[in-house]
Design a protein around this motif. Sequence first.
Motif, mmCIF file in Angstrom:
data_model
loop_
_atom_site.group_PDB
_atom_site.id
_atom_site.type_symbol
_atom_site.label_atom_id
_atom_site.label_comp_id
_atom_site.label_asym_id
_atom_site.label_seq_id
_atom_site.Cartn_x
_atom_site.Cartn_y
_atom_site.Cartn_z
ATOM 1 N N LEU A 137 36.604 61.909 25.996
ATOM 2 C CA LEU A 137 35.453 61.679 25.643
ATOM 3 C C LEU A 137 34.937 60.830 24.461
ATOM 4 N N ALA A 138 34.061 60.103 24.377
ATOM 5 C CA ALA A 138 33.668 59.337 23.293
ATOM 6 C C ALA A 138 33.192 60.607 22.188
ATOM 7 N N TYR A 139 33.326 60.213 20.665
ATOM 8 C CA TYR A 139 33.019 61.214 19.971
ATOM 9 C C TYR A 139 32.335 60.665 18.712
ATOM 10 N N THR A 140 31.701 61.497 18.075
ATOM 11 C CA THR A 140 31.454 61.442 16.655
ATOM 12 C C THR A 140 31.666 62.808 16.017
ATOM 13 N N ILE A 141 32.680 62.713 14.844
ATOM 14 C CA ILE A 141 33.245 63.757 14.220
ATOM 15 C C ILE A 141 32.588 63.550 12.920
ATOM 16 N N LEU A 142 31.508 64.581 12.557
ATOM 17 C CA LEU A 142 30.828 64.777 11.152
ATOM 18 C C LEU A 142 31.446 65.810 10.336
ATOM 19 N N ARG A 143 32.213 65.108 9.255
ATOM 20 C CA ARG A 143 32.974 66.111 8.353
ATOM 21 C C ARG A 143 32.065 66.279 7.110
ATOM 22 N N ASN A 144 31.315 67.557 7.253
ATOM 23 C CA ASN A 144 30.397 67.958 6.319
ATOM 24 C C ASN A 144 30.973 68.546 5.078
ATOM 25 N N SER A 145 30.529 67.912 4.044
ATOM 26 C CA SER A 145 30.908 68.718 2.730
ATOM 27 C C SER A 145 30.115 69.896 2.501
ATOM 28 N N TRP A 146 30.577 70.494 1.393
ATOM 29 C CA TRP A 146 29.923 71.829 0.748
ATOM 30 C C TRP A 146 28.624 71.988 0.873
ATOM 31 N N ARG A 172 36.215 68.741 -8.475
ATOM 32 C CA ARG A 172 34.881 68.174 -8.208
ATOM 33 C C ARG A 172 34.544 68.672 -6.655
ATOM 34 N N THR A 173 33.227 69.076 -6.537
ATOM 35 C CA THR A 173 32.730 69.180 -5.227
ATOM 36 C C THR A 173 31.445 68.557 -4.899
ATOM 37 N N SER A 174 31.494 67.759 -3.889
ATOM 38 C CA SER A 174 30.331 66.745 -3.558
ATOM 39 C C SER A 174 29.212 67.530 -2.790
ATOM 40 N N TYR A 175 28.471 68.447 -3.419
ATOM 41 C CA TYR A 175 27.630 69.228 -2.742
ATOM 42 C C TYR A 175 26.629 68.442 -1.966
ATOM 43 N N VAL A 176 26.028 69.121 -1.072
ATOM 44 C CA VAL A 176 24.972 68.523 -0.208
ATOM 45 C C VAL A 176 24.194 69.546 0.483
ATOM 46 N N ALA A 177 22.881 69.164 0.458
ATOM 47 C CA ALA A 177 21.888 70.285 1.120
ATOM 48 C C ALA A 177 21.944 70.125 2.545
ATOM 49 N N ARG A 178 21.886 71.476 3.062
ATOM 50 C CA ARG A 178 22.026 71.731 4.535
ATOM 51 C C ARG A 178 21.012 70.985 5.205
ATOM 52 N N ALA A 179 19.803 70.840 4.834
ATOM 53 C CA ALA A 179 18.709 70.060 5.538
ATOM 54 C C ALA A 179 19.041 68.637 5.674
ATOM 55 N N ASP A 180 19.625 68.173 4.528
ATOM 56 C CA ASP A 180 20.290 66.536 4.555
ATOM 57 C C ASP A 180 21.424 66.431 5.468
ATOM 58 N N LEU A 181 22.122 67.205 5.680
ATOM 59 C CA LEU A 181 23.449 67.400 6.910
ATOM 60 C C LEU A 181 22.648 67.426 8.275
ATOM 61 N N LEU A 281 21.445 67.790 -6.750
ATOM 62 C CA LEU A 281 21.692 69.133 -6.839
ATOM 63 C C LEU A 281 20.896 69.625 -7.800
ATOM 64 N N LYS A 282 20.373 69.083 -8.947
ATOM 65 C CA LYS A 282 19.282 69.516 -9.895
ATOM 66 C C LYS A 282 17.901 69.590 -9.215
ATOM 67 N N ALA A 283 17.559 68.797 -8.269
ATOM 68 C CA ALA A 283 16.460 69.157 -7.645
ATOM 69 C C ALA A 283 16.510 70.267 -6.709
ATOM 70 N N PHE A 284 17.780 70.518 -6.150
ATOM 71 C CA PHE A 284 17.868 71.531 -5.043
ATOM 72 C C PHE A 284 17.855 72.938 -6.195
ATOM 73 N N LEU A 285 18.451 72.998 -7.061
ATOM 74 C CA LEU A 285 18.462 74.115 -8.210
ATOM 75 C C LEU A 285 17.121 74.292 -8.446
ATOM 76 N N GLU A 286 16.294 73.533 -8.906
ATOM 77 C CA GLU A 286 15.009 73.778 -9.268
ATOM 78 C C GLU A 286 14.219 74.331 -8.081
#
Length: 294
Positions: A137-146, A172-181, A281-286
Amino acid sequence: MSTILVTGASGQFGRLVLDALLASGKVAPADIVAASRDTGKLAAYAEKGVTLRTADFDDTATLDAAFQGIDKALIISTDALAVPGQRLTQHRNAVTAAKRAGVGRLFYTSLPNAETSAVTFAPDHLGTEEAIKASGLAYTILRNSWYMENLFLSLPSALQSGTWYTSASDGRTSYVARADLAAATVAALLADETGNVTLTLTGPVGYTNAEVAALVSEVTGKPLAVVNLTDEQLAEGLAGAGLPGFLIPTLVSFDANTRLGHIEIVTDSVETLTGRPSTSLKAFLEANKAALAG
């Protein structure tokens, strides 16, 4: 108009995907199929016109029905981690059902560097990716960071004590907001892609735990010292804190994975897909200062 299936739709990520699909205005609600073991949890989406289907990844009959007539299917990885091998079996069941139903394109939420990741459940993701590729099948794999939200697992208690125990060292960890993902996932679902794609979705910056602690202190006004331990010492501490034994190796593997550099990758895939900057990350923490305080 494509019919889009979202599995695991009643979970936190699934709901964000459904919300973003509805907000896009690019797909009719009736062409969005929300699947879950318990469709009762999705009643609010049915009221908005979304189609509901039962999908139990341990019951292939429900999967065959769920994938029927679907053009694009997003398989959100399940949370079956307690029994080794169960999650990979579940995912393979879903891929097989998608193949039988003739789904036009499969989308899957994986993790960065699935081939080398030290996270205990990385083989589930790699095995699922391999099953998808083998399906033809055609596919798009989305490897989501932490997820940035994963910081809530450790930071509230660390702030209370003033000490964050970790074995991640200077990794290092490339944190990403769940909503952005979720927004990036929806953009991928709505795109007219023809080839097979594997994307790593990350936040805009990779942070060491010391750098995260400094941001947390800045935002909350509370001191937070990072104490680096060995994996063995961290495991002992988690056991002493009363965490379930089966969970400890997985939690330790998160830090080991960071220390080994397997989740430090930074890409612009989120920004490219969504057409807007990622949450810092700073905006998310705030924005989540109250939750951090515990």
